[in-house]
Motif scaffolding. Structure first.
Motif, mmCIF file in Angstrom:
data_model
loop_
_atom_site.group_PDB
_atom_site.id
_atom_site.type_symbol
_atom_site.label_atom_id
_atom_site.label_comp_id
_atom_site.label_asym_id
_atom_site.label_seq_id
_atom_site.Cartn_x
_atom_site.Cartn_y
_atom_site.Cartn_z
ATOM 1 N N ALA A 13 0.833 -1.200 0.000
ATOM 2 C CA ALA A 13 0.000 0.000 0.000
ATOM 3 C C ALA A 13 0.876 1.261 0.000
ATOM 4 C CB ALA A 13 -0.932 0.004 1.200
ATOM 5 N N PHE A 14 1.940 1.255 0.812
ATOM 6 C CA PHE A 14 2.865 2.388 0.822
ATOM 7 C C PHE A 14 3.532 2.555 -0.539
ATOM 8 C CE2 PHE A 14 3.317 2.016 5.604
ATOM 9 C CZ PHE A 14 2.678 3.212 5.852
ATOM 10 N N ALA A 15 3.918 1.447 -1.168
ATOM 11 C CA ALA A 15 4.576 1.517 -2.478
ATOM 12 C C ALA A 15 3.643 2.134 -3.514
ATOM 13 C CB ALA A 15 5.023 0.132 -2.918
ATOM 14 N N VAL A 16 2.393 1.715 -3.512
ATOM 15 C CA VAL A 16 1.427 2.269 -4.467
ATOM 16 C C VAL A 16 1.242 3.762 -4.229
ATOM 17 C CG1 VAL A 16 -1.019 2.238 -5.123
ATOM 18 C CG2 VAL A 16 0.237 0.089 -4.864
ATOM 19 N N ILE A 23 4.674 10.118 -9.407
ATOM 20 C CA ILE A 23 4.165 10.475 -10.737
ATOM 21 C C ILE A 23 3.550 11.866 -10.726
ATOM 22 C CG2 ILE A 23 2.399 9.891 -12.457
ATOM 23 C CD1 ILE A 23 2.994 6.931 -11.802
ATOM 24 N N ILE A 24 2.793 12.172 -9.683
ATOM 25 C CA ILE A 24 2.192 13.507 -9.564
ATOM 26 C C ILE A 24 3.289 14.570 -9.488
ATOM 27 C CG2 ILE A 24 0.817 15.017 -8.057
ATOM 28 C CD1 ILE A 24 -0.824 13.001 -9.672
ATOM 29 N N LYS A 25 4.315 14.331 -8.670
ATOM 30 C CA LYS A 25 5.401 15.311 -8.544
ATOM 31 C C LYS A 25 6.189 15.435 -9.838
ATOM 32 C CE LYS A 25 6.092 14.991 -3.569
ATOM 33 N NZ LYS A 25 7.012 14.583 -2.500
ATOM 34 N N LEU A 26 6.360 14.335 -10.551
ATOM 35 C CA LEU A 26 7.087 14.367 -11.827
ATOM 36 C C LEU A 26 6.327 15.192 -12.849
ATOM 37 C CD1 LEU A 26 9.531 13.241 -13.389
ATOM 38 C CD2 LEU A 26 8.112 11.298 -14.014
ATOM 39 N N ASN A 27 5.007 15.038 -12.896
ATOM 40 C CA ASN A 27 4.192 15.797 -13.850
ATOM 41 C C ASN A 27 4.123 17.278 -13.496
ATOM 42 O OD1 ASN A 27 3.656 13.595 -15.441
ATOM 43 N ND2 ASN A 27 1.758 13.098 -14.386
ATOM 44 N N GLU A 28 4.230 17.605 -12.200
ATOM 45 C CA GLU A 28 4.200 19.004 -11.777
ATOM 46 C C GLU A 28 5.535 19.700 -11.995
ATOM 47 O OE1 GLU A 28 3.014 18.923 -7.707
ATOM 48 O OE2 GLU A 28 0.903 18.666 -8.177
ATOM 49 N N GLY A 29 6.585 18.910 -12.197
ATOM 50 C CA GLY A 29 7.909 19.493 -12.385
ATOM 51 C C GLY A 29 8.665 19.700 -11.089
ATOM 52 N N SER A 30 8.204 19.081 -10.021
ATOM 53 C CA SER A 30 8.882 19.197 -8.741
ATOM 54 C C SER A 30 10.192 18.412 -8.773
ATOM 55 C CB SER A 30 7.975 18.653 -7.636
ATOM 56 O OG SER A 30 8.636 18.708 -6.389
ATOM 57 N N GLU A 31 11.165 18.870 -7.998
ATOM 58 C CA GLU A 31 12.471 18.218 -7.979
ATOM 59 C C GLU A 31 12.529 17.042 -7.008
ATOM 60 O OE1 GLU A 31 15.387 21.171 -7.170
ATOM 61 O OE2 GLU A 31 14.840 22.382 -8.907
ATOM 62 N N ASN A 32 11.519 16.846 -6.179
ATOM 63 C CA ASN A 32 11.544 15.817 -5.145
ATOM 64 C C ASN A 32 10.888 14.504 -5.579
ATOM 65 O OD1 ASN A 32 12.730 17.722 -3.541
ATOM 66 N ND2 ASN A 32 10.856 18.283 -2.484
ATOM 67 N N TYR A 33 10.682 14.316 -6.856
ATOM 68 C CA TYR A 33 10.000 13.097 -7.298
ATOM 69 C C TYR A 33 10.859 11.849 -7.084
ATOM 70 C CZ TYR A 33 12.855 13.202 -11.530
ATOM 71 O OH TYR A 33 13.896 13.184 -12.404
ATOM 72 N N ALA A 34 12.163 11.972 -7.158
ATOM 73 C CA ALA A 34 13.047 10.807 -7.022
ATOM 74 C C ALA A 34 12.936 10.192 -5.629
ATOM 75 C CB ALA A 34 14.486 11.198 -7.312
ATOM 76 N N LEU A 35 12.760 11.008 -4.625
ATOM 77 C CA LEU A 35 12.630 10.506 -3.259
ATOM 78 C C LEU A 35 11.398 9.613 -3.118
ATOM 79 C CD1 LEU A 35 13.724 10.505 -0.390
ATOM 80 C CD2 LEU A 35 12.346 12.545 0.038
ATOM 81 N N SER A 36 10.310 9.987 -3.755
ATOM 82 C CA SER A 36 9.097 9.177 -3.705
ATOM 83 C C SER A 36 9.319 7.818 -4.360
ATOM 84 C CB SER A 36 7.938 9.893 -4.392
ATOM 85 O OG SER A 36 7.582 11.044 -3.685
ATOM 86 N N PHE A 37 10.041 7.791 -5.470
ATOM 87 C CA PHE A 37 10.312 6.521 -6.142
ATOM 88 C C PHE A 37 11.291 5.662 -5.340
ATOM 89 C CE2 PHE A 37 9.018 8.882 -10.091
ATOM 90 C CZ PHE A 37 7.823 8.187 -10.248
ATOM 91 N N ILE A 38 12.228 6.290 -4.661
ATOM 92 C CA ILE A 38 13.159 5.534 -3.810
ATOM 93 C C ILE A 38 12.419 4.895 -2.648
ATOM 94 C CG2 ILE A 38 15.091 5.794 -2.197
ATOM 95 C CD1 ILE A 38 16.222 7.881 -4.175
ATOM 96 N N ILE A 39 11.535 5.638 -2.015
ATOM 97 C CA ILE A 39 10.751 5.095 -0.904
ATOM 98 C C ILE A 39 9.844 3.979 -1.400
ATOM 99 C CG2 ILE A 39 8.968 5.635 0.804
ATOM 100 C CD1 ILE A 39 10.263 8.408 1.039
ATOM 101 N N ALA A 40 9.269 4.135 -2.573
ATOM 102 C CA ALA A 40 8.426 3.073 -3.144
ATOM 103 C C ALA A 40 9.249 1.819 -3.404
ATOM 104 C CB ALA A 40 7.772 3.558 -4.434
#
Length: 64
Positions: A13-16, A23-40
């Motif tokens: 559930a956390f991974a999803v 994906i939301i942060k990547l589409n917004e252009g935020s620089e913190n999207y990589a952290l979300s993918f690492i945690i996933a």
């Protein structure tokens, strides 16, 4: 210790959630999207680690 069989699905559930967040942060252009993918990725790893641990724990209890 029956709850151990079900707590592993919390990691999925956390991974999803974090994949969705990434994906939301990547589409917004935020620089913190990589952290979300690492945690996933870590959550997926923990899911498989916990599955292996629960299986080993059950096998040990069956032998006794």
């Amino acid at each position: 210790m029956g709850y151990l069989k079900y707590t592993q699905y919390v990691y999925i559930a956390f991974a999803v959630y974090f994949i969705y967040d990434g994906i939301i942060k990547l589409n917004e252009g935020s620089e913190n999207y990589a952290l979300s993918f690492i945690i996933a990725g870590m959550a997926v790893f923990m899911f498989f680690f916990r599955r292996k641990f629960v299986k080993k724990f059950d096998d040990r209890n069956k032998k006794q």
